[in-house]
Write an enzyme that holds these catalytic residues in place. Sequence first.
Site, mmCIF file in Angstrom:
data_model
loop_
_atom_site.group_PDB
_atom_site.id
_atom_site.type_symbol
_atom_site.label_atom_id
_atom_site.label_comp_id
_atom_site.label_asym_id
_atom_site.label_seq_id
_atom_site.Cartn_x
_atom_site.Cartn_y
_atom_site.Cartn_z
ATOM 1 N N ASP A 312 0.865 -1.168 0.000
ATOM 2 C CA ASP A 312 0.000 0.000 0.000
ATOM 3 C C ASP A 312 0.914 1.234 0.000
ATOM 4 O O ASP A 312 2.146 1.119 0.018
ATOM 5 C CB ASP A 312 -0.973 -0.042 1.187
ATOM 6 C CG ASP A 312 -2.188 0.835 0.951
ATOM 7 O OD1 ASP A 312 -3.198 0.649 1.625
ATOM 8 O OD2 ASP A 312 -2.107 1.725 0.073
HETATM 9 C C1 GLC Z 1 -4.357 4.122 -0.195
HETATM 10 C C2 GLC Z 1 -5.318 3.049 0.286
HETATM 11 C C3 GLC Z 1 -5.541 1.925 -0.691
HETATM 12 C C4 GLC Z 1 -5.439 2.447 -2.110
HETATM 13 C C5 GLC Z 1 -4.022 2.946 -2.321
HETATM 14 C C6 GLC Z 1 -3.857 3.547 -3.725
HETATM 15 O O1 GLC Z 1 -3.492 4.496 0.820
HETATM 16 O O2 GLC Z 1 -5.030 2.466 1.549
HETATM 17 O O3 GLC Z 1 -6.845 1.376 -0.431
HETATM 18 O O4 GLC Z 1 -5.710 1.393 -3.026
HETATM 19 O O5 GLC Z 1 -3.622 3.912 -1.362
HETATM 20 O O6 GLC Z 1 -4.676 4.628 -3.874
#
Ligand code: GLC
Length: 752
Positions: A312
């Site tokens: 993430d």
């Molecule tokens: C964010 C979220 C995740 C998302 C990612 C890309 O921090 O936790 O759900 O897919 O970044 O946007």
Amino acid sequence: MLLNLKHKIYVTLFFIAFFASNLNAQVLDPEIEEKVSALLAQMTLEEKVGQMTQIDVGVVTVMNGQDVDQPFDMARLEDAIISHHVGSILNAPSTPNNKAQSIEKWRNMTQTIRAVAARTRLKIPIIYGIDAIHGATYTQNSTLFPQAINMAATFNRDLSFKEGEITAREVKASGIDWNFSPVMDIGRQPLWPRLWETYGEDVYLASSLGSAFIEGHQSNDLSAADKAPTCLKHYVGYSFPINGKDRTPTSIGERMLREIFLPSFEAGINAGAPTIMVNSAEVDGIPGHANYHYLTTILRNELGFMGFTVSDWEDIIRLYSRDKVAASPREAVKMAVMAGVDMSMVPFNFSFYDLLLDLAQRGEVPVSRIDEAVTRILRVKYQSGLFERTEPTIAVNAHFATKEAEIINRQAAQESIVLAKNDKHFLPLSKKASILVTGPTANLLSVMNGGWTLTWQGDDESLYPKNKLTLLEAIKQKTSGKVTYVGGKNYQDEINIEQAVTEARTHDVVVLALGEKPYTETSGNIDTLNLPFPQLQLAQALFATGKPVVLVTFGGRPRIITDIAQQANAVVLGFLPGMEGGVAMADVLFGDINPSGKLPISYPRNTNDIVLYDHKPMESYAPNQYNPLYPFGHGLSYSEFETHGLTLDKTQIQVGEGIEVSVDVKNIGKMTGKETVLVYLNDVVASVTRPTKQLKAYAKVELKPNEIKKLHFTISADAMSLIGVDMKRQIEIGEFKVMVGNESVNFNVNEK
Ligand code: GLC
């Protein structure tokens, strides 16, 4: 005292584990495997490490918020793709112009990226990812569905499948390749600001609806022009922070992990999801991105996952900068890659690329591990048809924001709305009634859509389409009576209570719309589930007029409404019904649609009284009690339904056998309506404590007045299993109870 402990024989379910792993859709295509290994053999170490690197689109665009045709800084784009060999680009939380952009612009952007990738030595395509969690995010006029919490409230697999189909089509029409959805986290902490991104508190419901979404989004050919790969997130245990705040610790034991938080990911893997995003927080002291046991031992070795994991946002470097489990950024990269993270959402620079290259060159990360990660990434790119795709392969007009999609979206919104209270059948409203509409969520689209919409937080009302109706606008459109609005232009605008009271006195009924403004992630952290005081003040002042009040709520969490719900004539829970939410809510309020939504969460009576429906016996062992304001599965209709004749095909079975359940459901009301029949199971006595009941099957049917339907369900052997004292999934012999409505029937599982 004669202990009536039953003699127990534990049957470790080798055959179930083996059977499930063969069922799962992680089956490999030999042709693709050949291409992957042939390509891997040609790749340099730099090209391999590049494939494991994902950057944000902001690294390669001129993010000045202007609506420019060509947002790229071509020198930086070429440097990223040609010199740093990056394998993936994403955009979050913003787009090049910091707001939603047209689909034509998306097509141009992704085509520009594709063209640069085609100039690399091996022409390996970029996989572009986006958070299209309720439709094509950040794209003007896209079909934006109810959020997952609402899709769960529909208890309608078919609608979830169609949401997947339409979302994939609109994502691909924009030229984007990969969807960071569905969220398969189980929503069991109502304070958590991402509860609404989940399918609620129940494992079976989340698994069934998430799988339906994946099947619609992918079908069985990921390379189809209108299909796209999904991404299960956030693996695993992210949704249960002890203090309710996003990205904070939780403590989940192995048994709770395997009973509650792992099964929905297992279901998603078995449904064929080829990518998985990792939990940004920590479980029992181990950050998700450093958890070898979860990422490799369980995910790959036990569940047979053959796709790739993606970190993430910035979470690998946070092992150093936040979690302090790595003494340096370099150690953080090594820790995450060796734990089982295949792709790093870096996302702002090439630090991951540089550090991993150095680690590999010095032999501190074996090339075999890099080859494994790159094999998985290339496998998904081949499965997704990216090597063959030279441009967005479906036209916009036939596949984007179609009338058919809007109709399905409206049905989903209608079926997601929960009628929680309706004293003396107060609703539906007469279309001739004079109505005062007031409250902070009455005249906004953003409050019905939530985050990951036209912008990351979803709170820029000016970006929302002018042709979609707020609740106020939908009420005005639908009724011939006098409609007066007292409220602001924005959520935080103060509402003139005196004016609202004065107007209430001269209208037949008040529609009071309360709730939350949109948010996601840590921006949505709160310290209490109580509603903001001004909303309670407004409500009490309106009740004091003696006029009937219909309480409508919008928002991602079950804010405490106990006092005002008791005084309202009716309570309608909208949560986040999406872009058609206004018209859908009006459809329900005026009876053009008979509500059929049921709560996928336990709606708390008090902010600290968080007990869930599938609680353990001691949580409802006096004086403790399961006493929500509205229980899981609650939802009224303008009609009335009853079930009777609950029957099992057998009351004695052997370990490993399933059981057939049948029950009649009847519409005893005066209006055709849809009803969801919920089938629960309880293992009466077991070697570990068992939930008082767990949902194991459900079906939604439409019935005319007096119509009866006989429903049939199968409760599989796996549904009777538990994680035993030895942490193995097994079925124990003994008594089980099947519950439907107010009936229950017991059966016994006996030794083979
Ligand atoms: C964010 C979220 C995740 C998302 C990612 C890309 O921090 O936790 O759900 O897919 O970044 O946007």
